[in-house]
Design an enzyme around this catalytic site. Structure first.
Site, mmCIF file in Angstrom:
data_model
loop_
_atom_site.group_PDB
_atom_site.id
_atom_site.type_symbol
_atom_site.label_atom_id
_atom_site.label_comp_id
_atom_site.label_asym_id
_atom_site.label_seq_id
_atom_site.Cartn_x
_atom_site.Cartn_y
_atom_site.Cartn_z
ATOM 1 N N ASP A 195 0.866 -1.127 -0.043
ATOM 2 C CA ASP A 195 0.086 0.011 -0.074
ATOM 3 C C ASP A 195 0.901 1.109 0.062
ATOM 4 O O ASP A 195 0.478 2.346 0.879
ATOM 5 C CB ASP A 195 -0.922 -0.103 1.229
ATOM 6 C CG ASP A 195 -2.275 0.956 1.025
ATOM 7 O OD1 ASP A 195 -2.432 1.295 -0.205
ATOM 8 O OD2 ASP A 195 -2.770 0.963 2.062
ATOM 9 N N LYS A 197 1.853 4.428 -0.990
ATOM 10 C CA LYS A 197 1.396 5.772 -1.841
ATOM 11 C C LYS A 197 1.658 6.966 -0.859
ATOM 12 O O LYS A 197 2.065 6.982 0.230
ATOM 13 C CB LYS A 197 -0.373 5.715 -1.833
ATOM 14 C CG LYS A 197 -0.907 5.357 -0.684
ATOM 15 C CD LYS A 197 -2.351 5.279 -0.752
ATOM 16 C CE LYS A 197 -3.184 4.972 0.460
ATOM 17 N NZ LYS A 197 -4.654 4.670 0.300
ATOM 18 N N ASN A 200 0.371 7.233 2.992
ATOM 19 C CA ASN A 200 1.256 6.460 3.991
ATOM 20 C C ASN A 200 2.504 6.636 4.261
ATOM 21 O O ASN A 200 3.287 5.746 4.828
ATOM 22 C CB ASN A 200 0.857 4.939 3.413
ATOM 23 C CG ASN A 200 -0.517 4.389 3.276
ATOM 24 O OD1 ASN A 200 -1.414 5.066 4.213
ATOM 25 N ND2 ASN A 200 -0.865 3.419 2.770
#
Length: 419
Positions: A195, A197, A200
């Site tokens: 995840d 991105k 984050n």
């Protein structure tokens, strides 16, 4: 899951000879070598106590929501909120943390969400790295789970990218180098991040990277192991996740390529007006590179965004070695990176100005628990409680030892984390 910590007792090294104070002489016949345990337990002299957190180590500091003062709302999602909080009790009184609050009732409805929540908590406990957010406490109430994390005043990289539009290549190089080391560390632990991105990636008070949000991680992935879960944020997802053909750690390197493209151009490489068309572009669209990118940047992006996994940079057993050795990072001293010696391009202020005002302007309220799970449902979250070893060391710093009349040598406690 077993308790978070077990305590083992080991004999300490004692150089001096036993003194008579350390010896107890027992006359033959003074004790029963084969006692009847049931008879002892049924005796009027024996008190029965139910084992619980309250009855075991009653003198130890317990941590719960009441030990934190809510200051600001930092973020909000489907399962709960993230607050800036201040500790108001204990050894670390006055320290500022981030408190992630999750509603159990929302999580247990979906088996995958339950697994992701437990994985996030376990990974945060197990993985310690300069560029990964640190878990300080974890505890729970009847209806909620609480993760107390280090507070990262630099906010999301997403916010900085939104404000700047695009990053200079030197700036992108700094952030990418720290992210690469964090991903490599996760991969060595058998964890795929899945995840990556800008939302984050947070910055600490000095401007260094900290990866957060481990809810979509996959554990126990070794070289050659494949998993098939469809998860992530579409614009940064590797083709093999979208096609559900099985994926491994190389998906993180595709996401790194998409993130690098985003940093240097202002948007991910494959975007469209809807989800279906975005997926179509990721699977079959042409990669368009702006002419202002340097040859090294263009080459690295191309090699990270290879749809054929085996051709993708980072897919080989050496993992991130080939990426770190790419010419885009030719001026990077990787020892200085891991030692946090590089000068960050942005120095945050020690407030909440780097977080979205749509959250920080909200009144910080940890809403009352509207539902409490049954005892059987709560068993899903058994073992969630956690205290960082650094906090335990401070809380449990031993007092001065006074020699007592005992047949035992001095002992010391060793804490073992249980996966």
């Amino acid at each position: 899951m077993a308790g978070v910590f077990d305590i083992e007792l080991h004999d300490a090294d004692v150089n001096q000879e036993d003194s008579e104070d350390d010896t107890i002489e027992v006359e033959e016949g003074d004790y029963d070598q084969d006692p009847n345990v049931n008879e002892i337990l049924e005796s009027d002299d024996v008190e029965t106590v139910q084992l619980s957190e309250q009855t075991v180590n009653p003198g130890k500091e317990k941590t719960g929501p009441q030990d934190f003062e809510l200051r600001k709302v930092l973020g909000k999602g489907g399962y709960g909120k993230v607050f800036q909080v201040r500790k108001i009790t204990g050894q670390d009184t006055g320290m500022i943390f981030a408190m992630k609050v999750l509603r159990k009732a929302s999580i247990v409805r979906n088996q995958k969400d339950t697994a992701h929540t437990k994985a996030e908590r376990n990974i945060l406990e197990a993985v310690k790295h300069p560029f990964i957010v640190d878990l300080i406490y974890a505890f729970q109430t009847g209806g909620k789970l609480y993760l107390i994390l280090e507070y990262l005043s630099g906010g999301e990289l997403f916010m900085h990218l939104e404000r700047e539009g695009i990053f200079l290549e030197d700036t992108a190089c700094f952030y990418l180098s720290e992210i690469i080391l964090a991903l490599e560390h996760l991969h060595r632990q058998g964890i795929i991040y899945r995840d990556l991105k800008p939302e984050n990636i947070l910055l600490d008070a000095h401007g260094h990277v900290k990866l957060t949000d481990f809810g979509l991680c996959k554990e126990h992935i070794q070289e050659g192991t494949m998993t098939h879960t469809f998860c992530g944020t579409i614009e940064y997802m590797a083709p093999e996740i979208l096609t559900r053909s099985g994926h491994g750690k190389a998906v993180d390197w595709w996401s790194l390529g998409a993130l690098m493209y985003d940093m240097l151009t202002g948007a991910p490489p494959f975007t469209a007006e809807n989800r279906k068309k975005t997926i179509e572009k990721i699977l079959r669209g042409k990669l368009i590179l702006p002419p202002y990118l340097t040859p090294d940047a263009r080459d690295l992006i191309r090699k990270l965004l290879k749809r054929q996994v085996m051709q993708r940079l980072g897919s080989a057993p050496g993992d991130g070695d080939a990426i770190r050795n790419h010419l885009f990072f030719k001026h990077i001293n990787w020892r200085d990176v891991v030692s946090r010696k590089l000068d960050p391009p942005f120095k945050p202020s020690d407030d909440v100005s780097q977080f979205d005002t749509k959250f920080t302007k909200q009144t910080p309220i940890d809403s009352p628990e509207d539902s409490t799970l049954s005892e059987s449902a709560n068993m899903v979250f058994q073992g969630f409680t956690y205290v960082a070893p650094s906090v335990l060391e401070e809380m449990n710093r031993p007092p001065r030892i006074v020699k007592a009349r005992s047949p035992r040598k001095a002992s010391h406690h060793v804490l073992h984390q249980i996966p």
